[in-house]
Motif scaffolding. Structure first.
Motif, PDB file in Angstrom:
ATOM      1  N   LYS B 165       0.730  -1.240  -0.047  1.00 19.71           N
ATOM      2  CA  LYS B 165      -0.082   0.003   0.014  1.00 19.71           C
ATOM      3  C   LYS B 165       1.063   1.375  -0.012  1.00 19.71           C
ATOM      4  N   LEU B 166       1.768   1.116   0.783  1.00 12.13           N
ATOM      5  CA  LEU B 166       2.706   2.400   1.021  1.00 12.13           C
ATOM      6  C   LEU B 166       3.574   2.562  -0.250  1.00 12.13           C
ATOM      7  N   THR B 167       3.818   1.434  -0.956  1.00 14.09           N
ATOM      8  CA  THR B 167       4.679   1.645  -2.130  1.00 14.09           C
ATOM      9  C   THR B 167       3.743   2.427  -3.071  1.00 14.09           C
ATOM     10  N   VAL B 168       2.480   1.832  -3.435  1.00 19.50           N
ATOM     11  CA  VAL B 168       1.880   2.556  -4.288  1.00 19.50           C
ATOM     12  C   VAL B 168       1.553   3.857  -4.105  1.00 19.50           C
ATOM     13  N   TYR B 169       1.096   4.315  -2.822  1.00 20.30           N
ATOM     14  CA  TYR B 169       1.175   5.525  -2.351  1.00 20.30           C
ATOM     15  C   TYR B 169       2.155   6.366  -2.605  1.00 20.30           C
ATOM     16  N   LEU B 170       3.239   5.878  -2.481  1.00 18.37           N
ATOM     17  CA  LEU B 170       4.679   6.659  -2.823  1.00 18.37           C
ATOM     18  C   LEU B 170       4.645   6.847  -4.291  1.00 18.37           C
ATOM     19  N   ILE B 171       4.329   5.921  -5.174  1.00 18.87           N
ATOM     20  CA  ILE B 171       4.506   6.077  -6.306  1.00 18.87           C
ATOM     21  C   ILE B 171       3.680   7.248  -7.054  1.00 18.87           C
ATOM     22  N   ILE B 172       2.091   7.191  -6.424  1.00 18.92           N
ATOM     23  CA  ILE B 172       1.537   7.942  -7.162  1.00 18.92           C
ATOM     24  C   ILE B 172       1.470   9.348  -6.462  1.00 18.92           C
ATOM     25  N   LEU B 173       1.901   9.586  -5.256  1.00 10.23           N
ATOM     26  CA  LEU B 173       2.272  10.932  -4.669  1.00 10.23           C
ATOM     27  C   LEU B 173       3.623  11.688  -5.014  1.00 10.23           C
ATOM     28  N   GLY B 174       4.519  10.479  -4.905  1.00 14.58           N
ATOM     29  CA  GLY B 174       5.845  10.846  -5.529  1.00 14.58           C
ATOM     30  C   GLY B 174       6.011  11.389  -6.847  1.00 14.58           C
ATOM     31  N   VAL B 200      -7.133  12.097  -7.220  1.00 12.75           N
ATOM     32  CA  VAL B 200      -7.876  11.035  -7.739  1.00 12.75           C
ATOM     33  C   VAL B 200      -7.195   9.644  -7.412  1.00 12.75           C
ATOM     34  N   GLY B 201      -5.935   9.992  -7.848  1.00 13.05           N
ATOM     35  CA  GLY B 201      -5.152   8.513  -7.623  1.00 13.05           C
ATOM     36  C   GLY B 201      -5.070   7.922  -6.376  1.00 13.05           C
ATOM     37  N   ILE B 202      -4.635   8.734  -5.527  1.00  7.50           N
ATOM     38  CA  ILE B 202      -4.633   8.420  -4.186  1.00  7.50           C
ATOM     39  C   ILE B 202      -5.937   8.016  -3.677  1.00  7.50           C
ATOM     40  N   LEU B 203      -7.088   8.678  -3.976  1.00  4.62           N
ATOM     41  CA  LEU B 203      -8.373   8.025  -3.667  1.00  4.62           C
ATOM     42  C   LEU B 203      -8.682   6.554  -3.931  1.00  4.62           C
ATOM     43  N   ILE B 204      -8.342   6.461  -5.374  1.00  6.06           N
ATOM     44  CA  ILE B 204      -8.465   5.059  -5.860  1.00  6.06           C
ATOM     45  C   ILE B 204      -7.686   4.201  -5.110  1.00  6.06           C
ATOM     46  N   ALA B 205      -6.458   4.509  -5.047  1.00  5.31           N
ATOM     47  CA  ALA B 205      -5.381   3.577  -4.377  1.00  5.31           C
ATOM     48  C   ALA B 205      -5.952   3.547  -2.984  1.00  5.31           C
ATOM     49  N   GLY B 206      -6.530   4.078  -2.142  1.00  2.00           N
ATOM     50  CA  GLY B 206      -7.009   4.022  -0.852  1.00  2.00           C
ATOM     51  C   GLY B 206      -8.341   3.005  -0.821  1.00  2.00           C
ATOM     52  N   SER B 207      -9.115   3.324  -1.831  1.00  7.28           N
ATOM     53  CA  SER B 207     -10.414   2.504  -1.939  1.00  7.28           C
ATOM     54  C   SER B 207      -9.924   0.976  -2.246  1.00  7.28           C
ATOM     55  N   VAL B 208      -9.083   0.690  -3.357  1.00  5.15           N
ATOM     56  CA  VAL B 208      -8.767  -0.480  -3.495  1.00  5.15           C
ATOM     57  C   VAL B 208      -7.799  -1.144  -2.670  1.00  5.15           C
TER      58      VAL B 208
END
Lengths: 296, 329
Positions: B165-174, B200-208
């Motif tokens: 989860k953190l990796t995906v957040y990092l990629i999108i946010l970074g 939106v990316g973070i929201l989708i990642a958060g939901s998934v």
């Protein structure tokens, strides 16, 4: 039964006779809530042929919780035209999946000229019919390795062309095919009453050591005729036959076969308990020679 | 330093970058969904057999958390003649009846009955100081037991999924922040779409990336129970079992079939039966609670269980917060 399969057992070594129920969908929840009171289940194979995924899941679920024995309806062992290969293949798949101790079908024909007649029809008890049964049963046994047992049916007519009594016909057939017998005590009693023969004599004439399983259920009276409707509580006269059979032969199991007019489940359990009590009473009272059929 | 601000990504034309960024978000989310599926290996465990002695409240908890336990307890108290539901129009009220036969109650039911010292609205069950709070310790007990059986998502599962989860957040946010910085340094201030994409990316990642409440094993077990006890649905509609005679029902194999069916399938199973007032009362309570702002948090726990798809009209959880609140945390 082949001699090398025979195992002589003393009374102490006798296996416990299991008492079970013919599985019907409306019983499902009750069966799971009363697992300790039901030793095994008989499933009707035809309910699972080309079945929906839910039925397959049901079969898996039942298999994981109970010993199962398949009971088929349409092998039509008495059909002179032979066995329906597709149907046999489907039954074989179910038997292979369930891995039962035995499976069963009826001593009758249900198909003629390729048409299903929707009824378990009797055959004339002749040498020719015997040959047809032997040929068809050998085909079934060639395809399915699990022990095969045959059930006596009820009939509303007797063929004038019959050369022997039903009991003699069954004896010859069981000997020639090396099959066990599923003795439906209700059917036996109904035929005996409708056609005026002595069911005790029938028992005298069949090889009781081949009786593996019983079916029992109440009979239905329609005017002077008795009918096997699978819709009534087992009556005392049926329990009498049941008790006599239990006294005279060794059994692997007995199945209550109720198909219609389902009562509250505790009544079903009471009947199962009655059967259990009869068996344990007979057990305590008598020592019997124990036969071979499928008890190895 | 040059390479940081002078590379294909930093100097990529804005609209092209947004397309590229959209793909990155899409594939990151796909990877996250795959990881979520892979991290839960409980489907490899042996499925427990259907027990003969089933605890309807535990199954209710498995299906929908403490709110479902509360609903089931209310049904049992109603069935045993300790409370009744009076409905007038869309208003319902739960009224305590004078009944001294406390021996017929289990411990959880006795505790729940104490909460009904005065008349209550169904919606109060789920409010502060409601029945749900009173039953919280039972919820904790069921939670601990079901987590230990790996039926519910536990901390081990959450921590093994966390790095993904953190990796995906990092990629999108970074990527968003980096491009934002590069754009600002280069004097490009039209970054609104970039910010929207990132948000939106973070929201989708958060939901998934939200783990379901039930593990695969829990879901399979619940489905197995629902299959095994499916014929209870028919029993619920059977007039013989619907008469308000608690003794005839509680004497059944130690388990009340009606209560068990409510535990396994939810109260919607009672629609059209003699207990329809119960069903109606909670339908209304669900609607009221939902407008009270439980919000989207309920969605995930409901979607994780198969109870929603059992075709019972949905009030077992689809009604909103009432059916899943306990499991939303």
């Amino acid at each position: 039964m082949k001699e090398n399969n025979r195992i002589s057992k003393t009374e102490d070594q006798r296996p416990k006779t299991r008492i079970g129920l013919g599985f019907r969908e409306p019983f499902r929840a009750d069966i799971f809530l009363n697992q300790d009171k039901i030793d095994f289940l008989e499933i009707t194979t035809d309910h699972y042929l080309d079945a929906k995924p839910e039925k397959i899941e049901e079969l898996k679920l039942l298999k994981e919780h109970f010993p199962l024995v398949p009971h088929s309806l349409e092998l039509s062992l008495g059909s002179a035209e032979g066995i329906d290969e597709d149907y046999l293949e489907k039954i074989a798949e179910i038997v292979e999946f369930v891995k039962p101790e035995w499976f069963s079908d009826h001593l009758c024909f249900t198909r003629s000229g390729g048409v299903k007649i929707g009824h378990l029809a009797p055959v004339p008890y002749t040498d020719e019919s015997l040959k047809v049964f032997v040929r068809n049963i050998s085909k079934v046994k060639k395809r399915i390795s699990a022990p095969f047992i045959l059930e006596n049916i009820t009939y509303l007519m007797q063929f004038p062309s019959s050369q022997m009594r039903e009991s003699v016909f069954i004896s010859k057939l069981l000997d020639e095919t090396d099959c066990g017998m599923l003795l439906d005590v209700t059917n036996l009693y109904i035929n005996a009453r409708n056609f005026g023969f002595d069911w005790r004599r029938f028992l005298d004439e069949i090889p009781l050591e081949r009786v593996v399983q019983l079916h029992f259920v109440g009979l239905h009276k329609h005017k002077n005729l008795l009918i096997d409707a699978h819709a009534d509580k087992t009556q005392n006269e049926i329990w009498d036959v049941f008790g006599e059979v239990v006294k005279r032969c060794d059994l692997k199991g007995a199945i209550l076969e109720r198909d219609e007019n389902f009562p509250p489940f505790n009544e079903i359990l009471e009947e199962i308990e009655t059967a259990r009590n009869i068996i344990s009473n007979e057990f305590e009272g008598t020592a019997k020679p124990v036969g071979a059929a499928l008890h190895g | 330093m040059d390479i940081l601000l002078d590379n294909p990504i930093a100097s990529m034309y804005g609209p092209y970058f947004l397309i590229f960024y959209g793909f990155v978000i899409f594939f990151s989310v796909i990877a996250l969904a795959t990881a979520k599926n892979q991290v839960d290996k409980t489907d490899k465990l042996a499925l427990p057999p259907v027990p003969q002695q089933v605890d309807p409240y535990e199954i209710a908890y498995l299906r929908g958390g403490i709110n479902e336990v509360a609903r089931s307890v209310v049904f049992s108290l109603m069935q045993k003649g300790f409370i009744e539901i009076k409905t007038s129009g869309t208003d319902s009220e739960i009224i305590r009846i004078n009944n001294e036969n406390f021996d017929s109650l289990t411990e959880i039911e006795k505790n729940a009955l104490n909460w009904f010292h005065s008349n209550r609205k169904p919606v109060e069950l789920f409010a502060s100081y409601g029945l749900v709070e009173t039953l919280e310790r039972y919820g904790q007990m069921y939670q601990a037991r079901l987590e230990s059986q790996q039926m519910l998502t536990n901390d081990d599962l959450r921590s093994s999924f966390k790095p993904w989860k953190l990796t995906v957040y990092l990629i999108i946010l970074g990527l968003c922040l980096y491009k934002l910085l590069a754009a600002l340094v280069n004097g490009n201030f039209n970054v609104i779409f970039l910010i929207i994409f990132g948000f939106v990316g973070i929201l989708i990642a958060g939901s998934v990336g939200k783990l379901p409440r039930l593990t695969k094993l829990g879901k399979q077990y619940l489905e197995r129970l629902q299959l095994a006890f499916d014929s209870l649905k028919t029993k619920a509609a059977n007039p013989l079992l619907n008469q308000s005679s608690p003794t005839s029902q509680t004497a059944f194999a130690g388990v009340d079939p009606m209560l068990l069916s409510v535990g396994i399938f939810g109260g919607a199973i009672l629609a059209g039966t003699a207990y329809d007032s119960y069903n109606q009362a909670f339908k209304t309570a669900n609607a009221q609670t939902a407008t009270g702002g439980c919000g989207s948090a309920c969605g995930s726990s409901c979607s994780s269980g198969s109870s929603c798809s059992s075709g019972d009209g949905g009030s077992s959880c689809g009604g909103g917060c009432g059916g899943c609140g306990g499991g939303c945390s």
